[in-house]
Design an enzyme around this catalytic site. Sequence first.
Site, mmCIF file in Angstrom:
data_model
loop_
_atom_site.group_PDB
_atom_site.id
_atom_site.type_symbol
_atom_site.label_atom_id
_atom_site.label_comp_id
_atom_site.label_asym_id
_atom_site.label_seq_id
_atom_site.Cartn_x
_atom_site.Cartn_y
_atom_site.Cartn_z
ATOM 1 N N ALA A 8 0.871 -1.173 0.000
ATOM 2 C CA ALA A 8 0.000 0.000 0.000
ATOM 3 C C ALA A 8 0.908 1.224 0.000
ATOM 4 C CB ALA A 8 -0.886 -0.012 1.236
ATOM 5 N N GLU A 20 4.347 -5.137 7.305
ATOM 6 C CA GLU A 20 3.582 -4.101 8.023
ATOM 7 C C GLU A 20 4.039 -3.917 9.464
ATOM 8 O OE1 GLU A 20 2.245 -6.499 6.130
ATOM 9 O OE2 GLU A 20 0.702 -5.635 4.832
ATOM 10 N N GLY A 51 0.558 -4.966 1.028
ATOM 11 C CA GLY A 51 -0.625 -4.996 0.173
ATOM 12 C C GLY A 51 -0.353 -5.652 -1.179
ATOM 13 N N GLU A 76 -0.716 -9.210 -0.622
ATOM 14 C CA GLU A 76 -2.153 -9.455 -0.406
ATOM 15 C C GLU A 76 -2.929 -9.444 -1.720
ATOM 16 O OE1 GLU A 76 -2.313 -6.345 2.628
ATOM 17 O OE2 GLU A 76 -3.099 -7.836 4.027
#
Length: 257
Positions: free
Chosen positions: A65, A131, A108, A111
């Site tokens: 992200a 993270e 992300g 993911e």
Amino acid sequence: KTYEFVKVEQRGRVGIVTLYRPKALNALCSPLMKDLNEALQAFDKDEGIGAMIVTGSEKAFAAGADIKEMKDLEFVSNYKNNFLGDWTGINSIRKPIIAAVNGFALGGGCEVAMMCDTIYAGDTARFGQPEIKLGTIPGAGGSQRLTSLVGKAKAMDLILTGDMITAQEALASGLVARVFPAKDLLEESVKRATIIANMSLPSVLMAKEAINKSLELGLTEGLHLERRLFQATFGTKDQKEGMAAFTEKRAPNFKHE
Ligand code: HXC
């Protein structure tokens, strides 16, 4: 249609979506996720497409992200705006999606790869959920999908340390299905996506649905769903063609109906 943060391309019955934000290693800013979802939805609706590939660059599938975009966010606004709630678009795509991962698939990025139906990796790929090193945790399915793919011990090890693993380790632990030399990854992925895209589309959709439901349903309900879908394939012309072709010792010619 053209997009700012993804490139789309069709090869036969295969739709390819390439994440394209080179100056930030494909960090997944909101407009990029919007482009990705729109491009996949367009291929999902397109009668001429039977399977899709999501890929990135040689250096990065996606480095996560966008940290710069989210660093000043606060809980109340995250909650009110349901931050990341719109990342679930990939889950409603019905045709199969292969993630073809070269380079970094972190946070992300890992993911998003796991939201796809299977992952093929280039031999230089690196996977991780870093993270924890940023003072946060996975927020787009990492704790759930990684655990179901690699098991609790490895998921804990990766998510709690933030360490990266290699393509070979990802293969051994079940996170990825195949590893190819990085330079061949896209071509090899297109070959396998073409095999899938030439199968009967109704059967492909039903197989994907049945496999995904296995993660949500108990065994009795899962077997029930599978049997009903199996029975339903006998309502397709492609089942007649597939079994006729076998008895006539020839290749089937599926019409996706
Ligand atoms: C914003 C990013 C970014 C990210 C890289 N960049 N990752 N920008 N968000 N996630 C930017 C860098 O700031 C830099 O911009 C440019 O991309 C090139 O990156 P470098 O760090 O210079 O490259 P390199 O030294 O090769 O290192 C590669 C790297 C490193 C190891 C992948 O970039 C890195 O650690 N990135 C962050 C990985 C991460 O923590 N991901 C998880 C994010 S959190 P400039 O302008 O300086 O050139 C997350 C939460 C998920 O994903 C929750 C739900 C979605």
